[in-house]
Write a protein that holds these residues in place. Structure first.
Motif, PDB file in Angstrom:
ATOM      1  N   GLU A   1       0.867  -1.181   0.000  1.00 22.94           N
ATOM      2  CA  GLU A   1       0.000   0.000   0.000  1.00 22.94           C
ATOM      3  C   GLU A   1       0.904   1.231   0.000  1.00 22.94           C
ATOM      4  O   GLU A   1       1.791   1.352   0.834  1.00 22.94           O
ATOM      5  CB  GLU A   1      -0.887   0.016   1.250  1.00 22.94           C
ATOM      6  N   ILE A   2       0.695   2.147  -0.947  1.00 27.92           N
ATOM      7  CA  ILE A   2       1.548   3.335  -1.007  1.00 27.92           C
ATOM      8  C   ILE A   2       0.823   4.608  -0.587  1.00 27.92           C
ATOM      9  O   ILE A   2       1.450   5.604  -0.277  1.00 27.92           O
ATOM     10  CB  ILE A   2       2.195   3.507  -2.398  1.00 27.92           C
ATOM     11  N   TYR A   3      -0.492   4.598  -0.606  1.00 33.93           N
ATOM     12  CA  TYR A   3      -1.256   5.718  -0.053  1.00 33.93           C
ATOM     13  C   TYR A   3      -2.660   5.234   0.266  1.00 33.93           C
ATOM     14  O   TYR A   3      -3.096   4.183  -0.188  1.00 33.93           O
ATOM     15  CB  TYR A   3      -1.297   6.916  -1.003  1.00 33.93           C
ATOM     16  N   GLY A   4      -3.352   6.016   1.056  1.00 31.95           N
ATOM     17  CA  GLY A   4      -4.733   5.678   1.348  1.00 31.95           C
ATOM     18  C   GLY A   4      -5.278   6.420   2.542  1.00 31.95           C
ATOM     19  O   GLY A   4      -4.520   6.949   3.356  1.00 31.95           O
ATOM     20  N   SER A   5      -6.599   6.445   2.621  1.00 29.71           N
ATOM     21  CA  SER A   5      -7.284   6.990   3.791  1.00 29.71           C
ATOM     22  C   SER A   5      -8.482   6.092   4.076  1.00 29.71           C
ATOM     23  O   SER A   5      -9.118   5.581   3.154  1.00 29.71           O
ATOM     24  CB  SER A   5      -7.731   8.434   3.548  1.00 29.71           C
ATOM     25  N   ASN A   6      -8.752   5.878   5.347  1.00 27.56           N
ATOM     26  CA  ASN A   6      -9.828   4.989   5.792  1.00 27.56           C
ATOM     27  C   ASN A   6      -9.616   3.554   5.311  1.00 27.56           C
ATOM     28  O   ASN A   6     -10.554   2.884   4.917  1.00 27.56           O
ATOM     29  CB  ASN A   6     -11.207   5.478   5.331  1.00 27.56           C
ATOM     30  N   ILE A   7      -8.375   3.105   5.309  1.00 25.70           N
ATOM     31  CA  ILE A   7      -8.081   1.726   4.902  1.00 25.70           C
ATOM     32  C   ILE A   7      -7.175   1.074   5.934  1.00 25.70           C
ATOM     33  O   ILE A   7      -6.544   1.749   6.737  1.00 25.70           O
ATOM     34  CB  ILE A   7      -7.400   1.648   3.516  1.00 25.70           C
ATOM     35  N   LEU A   8      -7.134  -0.229   5.897  1.00 26.50           N
ATOM     36  CA  LEU A   8      -6.175  -0.979   6.708  1.00 26.50           C
ATOM     37  C   LEU A   8      -4.931  -1.165   5.855  1.00 26.50           C
ATOM     38  O   LEU A   8      -4.963  -1.851   4.836  1.00 26.50           O
ATOM     39  CB  LEU A   8      -6.777  -2.333   7.105  1.00 26.50           C
ATOM     40  N   GLN A   9      -3.840  -0.508   6.224  1.00 24.29           N
ATOM     41  CA  GLN A   9      -2.627  -0.562   5.413  1.00 24.29           C
ATOM     42  C   GLN A   9      -1.757  -1.739   5.798  1.00 24.29           C
ATOM     43  O   GLN A   9      -1.752  -2.176   6.940  1.00 24.29           O
ATOM     44  CB  GLN A   9      -1.844   0.740   5.551  1.00 24.29           C
ATOM     45  N   GLY A  10      -1.011  -2.199   4.820  1.00 26.72           N
ATOM     46  CA  GLY A  10      -0.093  -3.291   5.078  1.00 26.72           C
ATOM     47  C   GLY A  10       0.465  -3.840   3.787  1.00 26.72           C
ATOM     48  O   GLY A  10       0.048  -3.478   2.696  1.00 26.72           O
ATOM     49  N   ASN A  11       1.425  -4.714   3.928  1.00 22.06           N
ATOM     50  CA  ASN A  11       2.027  -5.389   2.787  1.00 22.06           C
ATOM     51  C   ASN A  11       1.522  -6.817   2.758  1.00 22.06           C
ATOM     52  O   ASN A  11       1.161  -7.372   3.784  1.00 22.06           O
ATOM     53  CB  ASN A  11       3.554  -5.400   2.908  1.00 22.06           C
ATOM     54  N   ASN A  12       1.502  -7.413   1.579  1.00 19.14           N
ATOM     55  CA  ASN A  12       1.157  -8.827   1.536  1.00 19.14           C
ATOM     56  C   ASN A  12       1.964  -9.545   0.473  1.00 19.14           C
ATOM     57  O   ASN A  12       2.437  -8.936  -0.485  1.00 19.14           O
ATOM     58  CB  ASN A  12      -0.357  -9.047   1.378  1.00 19.14           C
ATOM     59  N   ILE A  13       2.132 -10.826   0.700  1.00 14.26           N
ATOM     60  CA  ILE A  13       2.815 -11.718  -0.235  1.00 14.26           C
ATOM     61  C   ILE A  13       1.842 -12.833  -0.571  1.00 14.26           C
ATOM     62  O   ILE A  13       1.219 -13.404   0.319  1.00 14.26           O
ATOM     63  CB  ILE A  13       4.111 -12.281   0.370  1.00 14.26           C
ATOM     64  N   GLN A  14       1.718 -13.111  -1.858  1.00 14.70           N
ATOM     65  CA  GLN A  14       0.797 -14.150  -2.313  1.00 14.70           C
ATOM     66  C   GLN A  14       1.550 -15.159  -3.166  1.00 14.70           C
ATOM     67  O   GLN A  14       2.459 -14.801  -3.917  1.00 14.70           O
ATOM     68  CB  GLN A  14      -0.316 -13.543  -3.162  1.00 14.70           C
ATOM     69  N   PHE A  15       1.147 -16.401  -3.065  1.00 16.75           N
ATOM     70  CA  PHE A  15       1.663 -17.470  -3.905  1.00 16.75           C
ATOM     71  C   PHE A  15       0.468 -18.103  -4.594  1.00 16.75           C
ATOM     72  O   PHE A  15      -0.537 -18.383  -3.941  1.00 16.75           O
ATOM     73  CB  PHE A  15       2.416 -18.504  -3.058  1.00 16.75           C
ATOM     74  N   GLY A  16       0.563 -18.286  -5.908  1.00 10.11           N
ATOM     75  CA  GLY A  16      -0.578 -18.840  -6.614  1.00 10.11           C
ATOM     76  C   GLY A  16      -0.191 -19.838  -7.681  1.00 10.11           C
ATOM     77  O   GLY A  16       0.963 -19.903  -8.119  1.00 10.11           O
ATOM     78  N   ILE A  17      -1.154 -20.616  -8.070  1.00 13.84           N
ATOM     79  CA  ILE A  17      -1.026 -21.568  -9.173  1.00 13.84           C
ATOM     80  C   ILE A  17      -1.846 -20.997 -10.322  1.00 13.84           C
ATOM     81  O   ILE A  17      -3.005 -20.608 -10.133  1.00 13.84           O
ATOM     82  CB  ILE A  17      -1.531 -22.967  -8.778  1.00 13.84           C
ATOM     83  N   THR A  18      -1.259 -20.938 -11.516  1.00 10.43           N
ATOM     84  CA  THR A  18      -1.932 -20.391 -12.668  1.00 10.43           C
ATOM     85  C   THR A  18      -2.227 -21.479 -13.685  1.00 10.43           C
ATOM     86  O   THR A  18      -1.557 -22.502 -13.742  1.00 10.43           O
ATOM     87  CB  THR A  18      -1.084 -19.284 -13.339  1.00 10.43           C
ATOM     88  N   LYS A  19      -3.231 -21.237 -14.514  1.00  8.38           N
ATOM     89  CA  LYS A  19      -3.593 -22.158 -15.594  1.00  8.38           C
ATOM     90  C   LYS A  19      -3.999 -21.343 -16.807  1.00  8.38           C
ATOM     91  O   LYS A  19      -4.819 -20.436 -16.711  1.00  8.38           O
ATOM     92  CB  LYS A  19      -4.749 -23.062 -15.155  1.00  8.38           C
ATOM     93  N   VAL A  20      -3.409 -21.645 -17.932  1.00  6.23           N
ATOM     94  CA  VAL A  20      -3.743 -21.001 -19.208  1.00  6.23           C
ATOM     95  C   VAL A  20      -4.557 -21.994 -20.021  1.00  6.23           C
ATOM     96  O   VAL A  20      -4.166 -23.143 -20.186  1.00  6.23           O
ATOM     97  CB  VAL A  20      -2.466 -20.591 -19.969  1.00  6.23           C
ATOM     98  N   TYR A  21      -5.694 -21.546 -20.537  1.00  2.87           N
ATOM     99  CA  TYR A  21      -6.561 -22.393 -21.356  1.00  2.87           C
ATOM    100  C   TYR A  21      -6.445 -22.031 -22.813  1.00  2.87           C
ATOM    101  O   TYR A  21      -6.237 -20.926 -23.169  1.00  2.87           O
ATOM    102  CB  TYR A  21      -8.027 -22.262 -20.927  1.00  2.87           C
TER     103      TYR A  21
END
Length: 126
Positions: free
Chosen positions: A106-126
């Motif tokens: 998150e680099i800016y904001g108001s009325n939000i819960l700020q924080g960083n997150n890391i996600q890991f995902g599996i992708t599929k191309v059809y």
């Protein structure tokens, strides 16, 4: 929505929109800027700037708890996202599948819960 392929230099994209709401939450201006490219035939990288700006027209007569930052009537939010992924070879038993790791800040904001997150995902191309 606009996008442009840049051949060996990847692609760029842009999105701009306005979300109309008929009840309590404020309408929103939304935008997204994106750039991505392939490092080689398996690895790709992407960067995004994604934002929401309140139109500041929320119905203030509602009874939603204003102290609950996870459900505000009006908010602004901007985040920067970096992603890298791996696509399995077309000849492998996992053809069409991939994995992706994403970091969002998150680099800016108001009325939000700020924080960083890391996600890991599996992708599929059809």
């Amino acid at each position: 929505m606009l996008g442009k392929g840049l051949d060996k230099f990847g692609y760029i994209g842009a999105e701009v929109g306005y979300r109309v709401r008929t009840a309590e939450p404020s309408d929103e201006y939304r935008y997204l800027l994106e750039y991505g490219f392939n490092v080689n035939k398996n690895i790709y990288m992407r960067a995004k700037l994604d934002g929401i700006l309140s139109a500041e027209n929320a119905d203030s007569s509602t009874s939603i708890n204003a102290a609950n930052l996870s459900n505000p009537l009006e908010f602004d939010s901007g985040k920067f996202e970096l992603a890298t992924g791996w696509n399995f070879d077309k000849n492998s038993s996992l053809a069409g599948f991939g994995i992706e790791l994403t970091f969002t800040r998150e680099i800016y904001g108001s009325n939000i819960l700020q924080g960083n997150n890391i996600q890991f995902g599996i992708t599929k191309v059809y």
